[in-house]
Design a protein around this motif. Sequence first.
Motif, PDB file in Angstrom:
ATOM      1  N   ALA A 124       0.865  -1.192   0.000  1.00 15.79           N
ATOM      2  CA  ALA A 124       0.000   0.000   0.000  1.00 15.79           C
ATOM      3  C   ALA A 124       0.900   1.240   0.000  1.00 15.79           C
ATOM      4  O   ALA A 124       1.494   1.597   1.015  1.00 15.79           O
ATOM      5  CB  ALA A 124      -0.919  -0.009   1.221  1.00 15.79           C
ATOM      6  N   LYS A 150       0.264   4.269  -0.027  1.00 14.74           N
ATOM      7  CA  LYS A 150      -0.136   5.385   0.837  1.00 14.74           C
ATOM      8  C   LYS A 150       0.652   5.357   2.145  1.00 14.74           C
ATOM      9  O   LYS A 150       0.862   6.375   2.771  1.00 14.74           O
ATOM     10  CB  LYS A 150      -1.631   5.325   1.150  1.00 14.74           C
ATOM     11  CG  LYS A 150      -2.028   4.205   2.090  1.00 14.74           C
ATOM     12  CD  LYS A 150      -3.519   4.122   2.267  1.00 14.74           C
ATOM     13  CE  LYS A 150      -4.157   3.615   0.982  1.00 14.74           C
ATOM     14  NZ  LYS A 150      -5.620   3.644   1.045  1.00 14.74           N
ATOM     15  N   CYS A 151       1.069   4.165   2.552  1.00 19.99           N
ATOM     16  CA  CYS A 151       1.803   4.023   3.807  1.00 19.99           C
ATOM     17  C   CYS A 151       3.291   4.262   3.607  1.00 19.99           C
ATOM     18  O   CYS A 151       3.949   4.910   4.425  1.00 19.99           O
ATOM     19  CB  CYS A 151       1.581   2.614   4.362  1.00 19.99           C
ATOM     20  SG  CYS A 151       2.648   2.181   5.738  1.00 19.99           S
ATOM     21  N   ARG A 190     -15.289  -0.910  -4.143  1.00 15.64           N
ATOM     22  CA  ARG A 190     -15.022  -1.016  -2.701  1.00 15.64           C
ATOM     23  C   ARG A 190     -16.338  -1.238  -1.960  1.00 15.64           C
ATOM     24  O   ARG A 190     -17.317  -0.515  -2.173  1.00 15.64           O
ATOM     25  CB  ARG A 190     -14.348   0.269  -2.184  1.00 15.64           C
ATOM     26  CG  ARG A 190     -14.066   0.178  -0.681  1.00 15.64           C
ATOM     27  CD  ARG A 190     -13.152   1.262  -0.173  1.00 15.64           C
ATOM     28  NE  ARG A 190     -12.875   1.061   1.253  1.00 15.64           N
ATOM     29  CZ  ARG A 190     -11.960   1.708   1.938  1.00 15.64           C
ATOM     30  NH1 ARG A 190     -11.215   2.624   1.331  1.00 15.64           N
ATOM     31  NH2 ARG A 190     -11.769   1.455   3.213  1.00 15.64           N
ATOM     32  N   MET A 237     -12.967  -4.704  -3.122  1.00 15.13           N
ATOM     33  CA  MET A 237     -11.961  -4.420  -2.097  1.00 15.13           C
ATOM     34  C   MET A 237     -12.692  -4.032  -0.814  1.00 15.13           C
ATOM     35  O   MET A 237     -13.636  -3.249  -0.838  1.00 15.13           O
ATOM     36  CB  MET A 237     -11.039  -3.281  -2.552  1.00 15.13           C
ATOM     37  CG  MET A 237      -9.894  -2.987  -1.589  1.00 15.13           C
ATOM     38  SD  MET A 237     -10.318  -1.709  -0.415  1.00 15.13           S
ATOM     39  CE  MET A 237     -10.004  -0.247  -1.378  1.00 15.13           C
ATOM     40  N   HIS A 292     -11.540  -2.822   2.976  1.00 17.70           N
ATOM     41  CA  HIS A 292     -10.480  -2.486   3.946  1.00 17.70           C
ATOM     42  C   HIS A 292     -11.182  -2.024   5.210  1.00 17.70           C
ATOM     43  O   HIS A 292     -11.795  -0.963   5.229  1.00 17.70           O
ATOM     44  CB  HIS A 292      -9.583  -1.382   3.380  1.00 17.70           C
ATOM     45  CG  HIS A 292      -8.664  -0.768   4.396  1.00 17.70           C
ATOM     46  ND1 HIS A 292      -7.510  -1.390   4.836  1.00 17.70           N
ATOM     47  CD2 HIS A 292      -8.726   0.401   5.070  1.00 17.70           C
ATOM     48  CE1 HIS A 292      -6.904  -0.619   5.739  1.00 17.70           C
ATOM     49  NE2 HIS A 292      -7.627   0.466   5.892  1.00 17.70           N
ATOM     50  N   GLY A 306      -7.690  -5.629   1.831  1.00 17.99           N
ATOM     51  CA  GLY A 306      -7.087  -4.392   2.313  1.00 17.99           C
ATOM     52  C   GLY A 306      -5.887  -4.613   3.221  1.00 17.99           C
ATOM     53  O   GLY A 306      -5.231  -5.667   3.196  1.00 17.99           O
ATOM     54  N   GLY A 307      -5.599  -3.597   4.013  1.00 14.90           N
ATOM     55  CA  GLY A 307      -4.439  -3.664   4.912  1.00 14.90           C
ATOM     56  C   GLY A 307      -4.888  -3.696   6.366  1.00 14.90           C
ATOM     57  O   GLY A 307      -5.996  -4.143   6.671  1.00 14.90           O
ATOM     58  N   GLY A 308      -3.992  -3.232   7.239  1.00 21.70           N
ATOM     59  CA  GLY A 308      -4.361  -3.060   8.643  1.00 21.70           C
ATOM     60  C   GLY A 308      -4.335  -4.322   9.478  1.00 21.70           C
ATOM     61  O   GLY A 308      -4.806  -4.308  10.616  1.00 21.70           O
ATOM     62  N   GLU A 321      -3.309  -5.964   1.244  1.00 28.18           N
ATOM     63  CA  GLU A 321      -2.670  -4.689   0.907  1.00 28.18           C
ATOM     64  C   GLU A 321      -1.866  -4.170   2.104  1.00 28.18           C
ATOM     65  O   GLU A 321      -2.191  -3.135   2.679  1.00 28.18           O
ATOM     66  CB  GLU A 321      -3.737  -3.673   0.503  1.00 28.18           C
ATOM     67  CG  GLU A 321      -4.604  -4.129  -0.662  1.00 28.18           C
ATOM     68  CD  GLU A 321      -5.694  -3.115  -1.044  1.00 28.18           C
ATOM     69  OE1 GLU A 321      -5.807  -2.070  -0.358  1.00 28.18           O
ATOM     70  OE2 GLU A 321      -6.417  -3.372  -2.015  1.00 28.18           O
ATOM     71  N   PRO A 322      -0.834  -4.908   2.510  1.00 32.81           N
ATOM     72  CA  PRO A 322      -0.103  -4.487   3.706  1.00 32.81           C
ATOM     73  C   PRO A 322       0.696  -3.201   3.489  1.00 32.81           C
ATOM     74  O   PRO A 322       1.463  -3.094   2.536  1.00 32.81           O
ATOM     75  CB  PRO A 322       0.840  -5.669   3.975  1.00 32.81           C
ATOM     76  CG  PRO A 322       1.023  -6.321   2.646  1.00 32.81           C
ATOM     77  CD  PRO A 322      -0.260  -6.126   1.903  1.00 32.81           C
ATOM     78  N   GLY A 323       0.475  -2.242   4.349  1.00 30.96           N
ATOM     79  CA  GLY A 323       1.291  -1.032   4.361  1.00 30.96           C
ATOM     80  C   GLY A 323       2.228  -1.113   5.551  1.00 30.96           C
ATOM     81  O   GLY A 323       3.396  -1.503   5.439  1.00 30.96           O
ATOM     82  N   GLU A 324       1.652  -0.829   6.725  1.00 34.55           N
ATOM     83  CA  GLU A 324       2.453  -0.809   7.957  1.00 34.55           C
ATOM     84  C   GLU A 324       3.197  -2.136   8.167  1.00 34.55           C
ATOM     85  O   GLU A 324       4.355  -2.145   8.582  1.00 34.55           O
ATOM     86  CB  GLU A 324       1.525  -0.501   9.146  1.00 34.55           C
ATOM     87  CG  GLU A 324       2.218  -0.371  10.498  1.00 34.55           C
ATOM     88  CD  GLU A 324       3.224   0.765  10.587  1.00 34.55           C
ATOM     89  OE1 GLU A 324       2.992   1.826   9.974  1.00 34.55           O
ATOM     90  OE2 GLU A 324       4.253   0.588  11.271  1.00 34.55           O
ATOM     91  N   TYR A 351       3.725   5.859   7.071  1.00 33.45           N
ATOM     92  CA  TYR A 351       2.907   7.051   7.276  1.00 33.45           C
ATOM     93  C   TYR A 351       3.709   8.219   7.836  1.00 33.45           C
ATOM     94  O   TYR A 351       3.155   9.119   8.465  1.00 33.45           O
ATOM     95  CB  TYR A 351       1.692   6.753   8.173  1.00 33.45           C
ATOM     96  CG  TYR A 351       0.786   5.701   7.581  1.00 33.45           C
ATOM     97  CD1 TYR A 351      -0.073   6.001   6.539  1.00 33.45           C
ATOM     98  CD2 TYR A 351       0.815   4.392   8.051  1.00 33.45           C
ATOM     99  CE1 TYR A 351      -0.889   5.026   5.973  1.00 33.45           C
ATOM    100  CE2 TYR A 351       0.010   3.409   7.485  1.00 33.45           C
ATOM    101  CZ  TYR A 351      -0.838   3.743   6.453  1.00 33.45           C
ATOM    102  OH  TYR A 351      -1.644   2.773   5.892  1.00 33.45           O
TER     103      TYR A 351
HETATM  104  C1  LIG Z   1      -7.622   0.611   1.062  1.00 34.16           C
HETATM  105  C2  LIG Z   1      -6.431   0.484   1.952  1.00 34.16           C
HETATM  106  N1  LIG Z   1      -5.578  -0.538   1.760  1.00 34.16           N
HETATM  107  C3  LIG Z   1      -4.480  -0.692   2.532  1.00 34.16           C
HETATM  108  C4  LIG Z   1      -4.180   0.204   3.537  1.00 34.16           C
HETATM  109  C5  LIG Z   1      -2.930  -0.014   4.327  1.00 34.16           C
HETATM  110  O1  LIG Z   1      -3.197  -0.201   5.659  1.00 34.16           O
HETATM  111  P1  LIG Z   1      -2.021  -0.570   6.659  1.00 34.16           P
HETATM  112  O2  LIG Z   1      -0.905   0.359   6.405  1.00 34.16           O
HETATM  113  O3  LIG Z   1      -2.641  -0.341   7.987  1.00 34.16           O
HETATM  114  O4  LIG Z   1      -1.671  -1.983   6.407  1.00 34.16           O
HETATM  115  C6  LIG Z   1      -5.044   1.278   3.782  1.00 34.16           C
HETATM  116  C7  LIG Z   1      -4.778   2.274   4.827  1.00 34.16           C
HETATM  117  O5  LIG Z   1      -5.263   3.357   4.776  1.00 34.16           O
HETATM  118  C8  LIG Z   1      -6.193   1.426   2.961  1.00 34.16           C
HETATM  119  O6  LIG Z   1      -7.048   2.438   3.129  1.00 34.16           O
END
Ligand SMILES: Cc1ncc(COP(=O)(O)O)c(C=O)c1O
Length: 413
Positions: free
Chosen positions: A48, A50-51, A144, A185, A187, A222-224, A255-258, A372
């Motif tokens: 992900a 965004k992270c 989504r 999707m 999340h 998704g992630g989290g 979708e792992p970010g963190e 982040y």
């Molecule tokens: C759609 C989606 N996917 C993946 C993530 C990544 O989440 P994380 O970093 O907590 O794994 C997010 C976090 O905002 C998200 O909104």
Amino acid sequence: MNAKNLENSINAALPPTPYYVLDEAAIVANMKIIARLCELSGAKALLALKCFATWGVFDVMQPYLHGTTSSSLNEVRLGYETFGNNDDASSSDKKETHAYSVAYSADEIPEVLNYADKIIFNSISQLNAFKAQAAAQNIPVGLRLNPKTSNSSFLIADPARPFSRLGEHDKEKIAAVLSDITGVMIHNNCENDSFEAFSESLADIESRFGDILAQLEWVSLGGGIHFIAPDYPLEKLADRLKVFSETYGVQVYLEPGEASIHGAGTLVTTVLDTMHNQKNLAVVDASIEAHMLDLLIYRESAPIAAINHTAADIAPIGNPAEAAPSKANAESADHTIIYGRSCLAGDIFGEYALPSNLQIGDQIAFGNAAGYTMVKKNWFNGVNMPAIVIRRLDGSIDIQREFDYQDYKASLS
Ligand SMILES: Cc1ncc(COP(=O)(O)O)c(C=O)c1O
Ligand SMILES: NCCCCNCC[C@H](N)C(=O)O
């Protein structure tokens, strides 16, 4: 960064503080957990962006992941250009680039479709507006879903918060557009380290949307999910995902970010000043608002990874993944509040019980500075932008990027 590494960094040719340090070995350790989860479950994992989008370390991440997912045109382009989904990649190595945005503007769609292997719309109205363009290019389309339940202890990060705009929840409306989509999707987790909570939540999704899922080809969850925690039952998660995938006949994506970069980054700073106002105070040459903004948003403190008392010894506080700020006793005068140098009164990295008092010139490395943080860094107060330093797998140190006044100036006009 542990104390030994900090000492090594100080001896190496390093830029002036502040600088972020990314540790490729720590990233690869997370990658191996993700790869094992994928191998056991059949799921595919997408970073992900965004992270974390510091593409200078993508070479060590690519072998373990199946691609990237995005939240904007810029992110989908970055994923396409830097993560093995381009004309140079051989077909067996080719990574997937997923496109998602809370809302696309019409003029972005043609370019997004140039980069995307799949495009996921946040709402039925966006789906209806742009599905024909995606179909014309044979790009699979997703939607989504919002299951209206979640595992998030933060309201600000709760996709199922009241009146949420994140995804569609009305089953009848979703069923009516099923012929336009091949996947969904969902999340709805945030830093969720409980397998049981994840599993229950997935069961809830199944009971709400099971018949819809059975008509799809793929589902991104998704992630989290904090499955990189040392005591997380990875095998149970893998098994749960595998059964889910087999039950509905879908390819599962994560979708792992963190989880991809947890514990792999530090922000190294120098103490510029010390003061006393009922408690010990120190001001470092970085800013929580500018350089670790997520912590400010979520009202969390930065863990200290290591302190280098300039002339004397290195004082380890713990490793970045474990080190935590003291649960400070409000009355305790020997605790130190570490402030950032911006004008924000509450620019506070945290309050800590330290082994010895900080002095001007001491270096402090704050842990967990990858996710982040680097994606949110900004030029507030014109505070120097931390350089980006990478410790490569072979232990060598690269100063990947430095920023100067011209970057600051260029960011404003
Ligand atoms: C759609 C989606 N996917 C993946 C993530 C990544 O989440 P994380 O970093 O907590 O794994 C997010 C976090 O905002 C998200 O909104
Ligand atoms: N450490 C505090 C929580 C950080 C959560 N950041 C991630 C946000 C999340 N991916 C989301 O908004 O879903």
